[in-house]
Design a protein around this motif. Structure first.
Motif, PDB file in Angstrom:
ATOM      1  N   SER A   4       0.827  -1.210   0.000  1.00 32.19           N
ATOM      2  CA  SER A   4       0.000   0.000   0.000  1.00 32.19           C
ATOM      3  C   SER A   4       0.861   1.258   0.000  1.00 32.19           C
ATOM      4  O   SER A   4       0.548   2.233  -0.697  1.00 32.19           O
ATOM      5  CB  SER A   4      -0.933   0.023   1.214  1.00 32.19           C
ATOM      6  N   GLU A   5       1.971   1.227   0.752  1.00 26.76           N
ATOM      7  CA  GLU A   5       2.878   2.383   0.769  1.00 26.76           C
ATOM      8  C   GLU A   5       3.492   2.616  -0.601  1.00 26.76           C
ATOM      9  O   GLU A   5       3.615   3.762  -1.046  1.00 26.76           O
ATOM     10  CB  GLU A   5       3.990   2.170   1.806  1.00 26.76           C
ATOM     11  N   ALA A  10       3.561   5.979  -5.609  1.00 31.87           N
ATOM     12  CA  ALA A  10       3.345   6.118  -7.049  1.00 31.87           C
ATOM     13  C   ALA A  10       2.199   7.082  -7.339  1.00 31.87           C
ATOM     14  O   ALA A  10       2.301   7.937  -8.232  1.00 31.87           O
ATOM     15  CB  ALA A  10       3.072   4.753  -7.675  1.00 31.87           C
ATOM     16  N   LYS A  11       1.135   6.980  -6.572  1.00 37.34           N
ATOM     17  CA  LYS A  11      -0.021   7.858  -6.772  1.00 37.34           C
ATOM     18  C   LYS A  11       0.349   9.309  -6.502  1.00 37.34           C
ATOM     19  O   LYS A  11      -0.014  10.210  -7.267  1.00 37.34           O
ATOM     20  CB  LYS A  11      -1.178   7.422  -5.877  1.00 37.34           C
ATOM     21  N   ILE A  35      -4.355  -4.888  -3.867  1.00 40.93           N
ATOM     22  CA  ILE A  35      -4.728  -3.723  -3.056  1.00 40.93           C
ATOM     23  C   ILE A  35      -5.841  -2.947  -3.749  1.00 40.93           C
ATOM     24  O   ILE A  35      -5.697  -2.566  -4.919  1.00 40.93           O
ATOM     25  CB  ILE A  35      -3.498  -2.797  -2.845  1.00 40.93           C
ATOM     26  N   PRO A  36      -6.950  -2.688  -3.051  1.00 36.98           N
ATOM     27  CA  PRO A  36      -8.022  -1.892  -3.653  1.00 36.98           C
ATOM     28  C   PRO A  36      -7.492  -0.513  -4.083  1.00 36.98           C
ATOM     29  O   PRO A  36      -6.697   0.099  -3.376  1.00 36.98           O
ATOM     30  CB  PRO A  36      -9.047  -1.746  -2.521  1.00 36.98           C
ATOM     31  N   GLY A  37      -7.930  -0.065  -5.239  1.00 38.12           N
ATOM     32  CA  GLY A  37      -7.506   1.234  -5.752  1.00 38.12           C
ATOM     33  C   GLY A  37      -6.218   1.201  -6.542  1.00 38.12           C
ATOM     34  O   GLY A  37      -5.748   2.237  -7.030  1.00 38.12           O
ATOM     35  N   HIS A 145      11.587  -8.835  -3.648  1.00 43.63           N
ATOM     36  CA  HIS A 145      12.707  -7.975  -4.033  1.00 43.63           C
ATOM     37  C   HIS A 145      12.266  -6.979  -5.105  1.00 43.63           C
ATOM     38  O   HIS A 145      12.632  -5.798  -5.044  1.00 43.63           O
ATOM     39  CB  HIS A 145      13.889  -8.809  -4.512  1.00 43.63           C
ATOM     40  N   ALA A 146      11.478  -7.428  -6.057  1.00 43.17           N
ATOM     41  CA  ALA A 146      10.986  -6.523  -7.104  1.00 43.17           C
ATOM     42  C   ALA A 146      10.119  -5.420  -6.510  1.00 43.17           C
ATOM     43  O   ALA A 146      10.229  -4.243  -6.908  1.00 43.17           O
ATOM     44  CB  ALA A 146      10.203  -7.310  -8.152  1.00 43.17           C
ATOM     45  N   LEU A 147       9.279  -5.770  -5.562  1.00 42.14           N
ATOM     46  CA  LEU A 147       8.447  -4.755  -4.899  1.00 42.14           C
ATOM     47  C   LEU A 147       9.323  -3.752  -4.143  1.00 42.14           C
ATOM     48  O   LEU A 147       9.054  -2.542  -4.162  1.00 42.14           O
ATOM     49  CB  LEU A 147       7.442  -5.423  -3.963  1.00 42.14           C
ATOM     50  N   GLU A 148      10.376  -4.233  -3.495  1.00 42.80           N
ATOM     51  CA  GLU A 148      11.314  -3.341  -2.801  1.00 42.80           C
ATOM     52  C   GLU A 148      12.023  -2.408  -3.781  1.00 42.80           C
ATOM     53  O   GLU A 148      12.234  -1.232  -3.481  1.00 42.80           O
ATOM     54  CB  GLU A 148      12.344  -4.137  -2.006  1.00 42.80           C
ATOM     55  N   LEU A 149      12.414  -2.939  -4.944  1.00 42.10           N
ATOM     56  CA  LEU A 149      13.052  -2.093  -5.958  1.00 42.10           C
ATOM     57  C   LEU A 149      12.124  -0.954  -6.365  1.00 42.10           C
ATOM     58  O   LEU A 149      12.558   0.208  -6.466  1.00 42.10           O
ATOM     59  CB  LEU A 149      13.423  -2.921  -7.193  1.00 42.10           C
TER      60      LEU A 149
END
Length: 160
Positions: A4-5, A10-11, A35-37, A145-149
């Protein structure tokens, strides 16, 4: 990892994300879209499991695949760049690796290559040797790891 963070960052920056995945088979895109949204910032995900799919969907060059193999930083770079070119995203992450079982002396199980492409910046690549953790564990580690990047890249950018 708090996805979510990542999406909130990004938003706030008005950026869309694309994914280009091989060994994770869409796990990064799934984590983002759980994640909704998330549709406000996730443009699309490419699952390019075969070399033909990498070429057809992302424009990975046959020459690159022949010279370096699918599990290489060179292919990860072309996958990330292709995800940007073939989407409306400004930020893309790519993953190509050997989840297992198997591998070879030169490309062992658990080797995963990542690419991170962002409009206006040089594409970054890296290789992580997760080791022979088993297929599921390697795939989960690669996803995380990809999400952390993505999160780290968005955290470094100035918020508009």
């Amino acid at each position: 990892m708090n996805v979510s963070e990542l999406l909130d960052l990004a938003k706030a920056q008005g950026e869309m994300i694309a994914t280009a995945e091989s060994c994770t088979g869409g796990m990064v895109a799934a984590a983002l879209t759980d994640i909704p949204g998330s549709s406000a910032v996730v443009d699309r995900g490419f699952v390019t499991y075969t070399n033909a799919a990498k070429k057809d969907m992302l424009g990975v060059l046959a020459e690159t695949l022949t010279a370096h193999g699918a599990v290489s930083e060179e292919v990860a770079r072309e996958m990330a760049d292709g995800a940007l070119r073939h989407s409306q995203a400004q930020l893309a992450v790519s993953i190509t690796g050997i989840a297992g079982p198997g591998g070879s002396e030169f490309k062992p199980e658990g080797r995963v290559c990542f690419g991170l492409a962002r409009d206006g910046q040089d594409t970054q690549t890296e290789t992580i040797e997760f080791g022979a953790l088993g297929r599921e564990a390697v795939r989960l580690a690669a996803r995380d790891h990809a999400l952390e990047l993505l999160k780290n890249e968005l955290s470094q950018a100035p918020i508009i």
